[in-house]
Write a protein that holds these residues in place. Sequence first.
Motif, short mmCIF file in Angstrom:
data_model
loop_
_atom_site.label_atom_id
_atom_site.label_comp_id
_atom_site.label_asym_id
_atom_site.label_seq_id
_atom_site.Cartn_x
_atom_site.Cartn_y
_atom_site.Cartn_z
N GLU A 100 -39.84 2.24 75.50
CA GLU A 100 -41.01 1.64 76.14
C GLU A 100 -41.12 0.20 75.64
O GLU A 100 -41.47 -0.05 74.50
CB GLU A 100 -42.25 2.45 75.75
N THR A 101 -40.76 -0.75 76.52
CA THR A 101 -40.70 -2.15 76.12
C THR A 101 -42.07 -2.81 76.21
O THR A 101 -42.73 -2.75 77.24
CB THR A 101 -39.71 -2.93 77.03
N SER A 102 -42.47 -3.47 75.11
CA SER A 102 -43.75 -4.18 75.10
C SER A 102 -43.55 -5.69 75.21
O SER A 102 -44.47 -6.40 75.61
CB SER A 102 -44.54 -3.84 73.84
N TYR A 103 -42.34 -6.18 74.84
CA TYR A 103 -42.14 -7.63 74.80
C TYR A 103 -40.67 -7.97 74.99
O TYR A 103 -39.81 -7.35 74.36
CB TYR A 103 -42.61 -8.14 73.42
N VAL A 104 -40.40 -8.91 75.87
CA VAL A 104 -39.05 -9.45 76.05
C VAL A 104 -39.19 -10.95 76.23
O VAL A 104 -40.00 -11.41 77.03
CB VAL A 104 -38.34 -8.86 77.30
N TYR A 105 -38.41 -11.71 75.47
CA TYR A 105 -38.44 -13.16 75.61
C TYR A 105 -37.03 -13.68 75.36
O TYR A 105 -36.43 -13.38 74.32
CB TYR A 105 -39.42 -13.75 74.60
N THR A 106 -36.48 -14.41 76.32
CA THR A 106 -35.15 -14.99 76.16
C THR A 106 -35.26 -16.49 76.35
O THR A 106 -35.92 -16.95 77.28
CB THR A 106 -34.15 -14.41 77.18
N TYR A 107 -34.66 -17.24 75.43
CA TYR A 107 -34.70 -18.70 75.57
C TYR A 107 -33.48 -19.32 74.89
O TYR A 107 -32.84 -18.72 74.03
CB TYR A 107 -36.00 -19.28 75.01
N PHE A 108 -33.17 -20.54 75.31
CA PHE A 108 -32.03 -21.30 74.80
C PHE A 108 -32.57 -22.57 74.16
O PHE A 108 -33.30 -23.32 74.80
CB PHE A 108 -31.09 -21.65 75.96
#
Length: 145
Positions: A100-108
């Motif tokens: 159960e995903t509460s947070y996803v953040y992808t950045y460069f």
Amino acid sequence: MMQPVKIRILSTLKDADGSLQNTEQRYQGTMREKDGKYYVMYHEDAQSGLEGTKTTLKWDGEHVLILRSGTVDHRQEFRRGYIDKSIYVTPYLKLALTTETSYVYTYFRDGVWHLEVEYTLHHGGSPYGDMKILIEIEEDIQVGH
């Protein structure tokens, strides 16, 4: 074109008792971009307990997918608010997992990809623990130059 990369994975597990377990793993792998999605491939080692397994990370702006094949077969998808049901298959057993995903953040930033994922893992219907994972992927300029 495949590009050599260095991969650093920091994970924290907060189990049902509230105790924390931190791990850090480092790998060499390769990365490519196709149609706005990014792919990183690497081979697990004895330290991870998954020796003989090839792991593929795939991500875009809002979701991260971890695919494992070899000694372990597993597909785990992370997207905010998404509940992923999967089967973790080893030579010895099969585990039904719910993520159960509460947070996803992808950045460069500054030449490094950062994949941040927070989720609650359940198996057998009961909570196993809360996981936080940070994956850093950096071009390996020492390889091939």
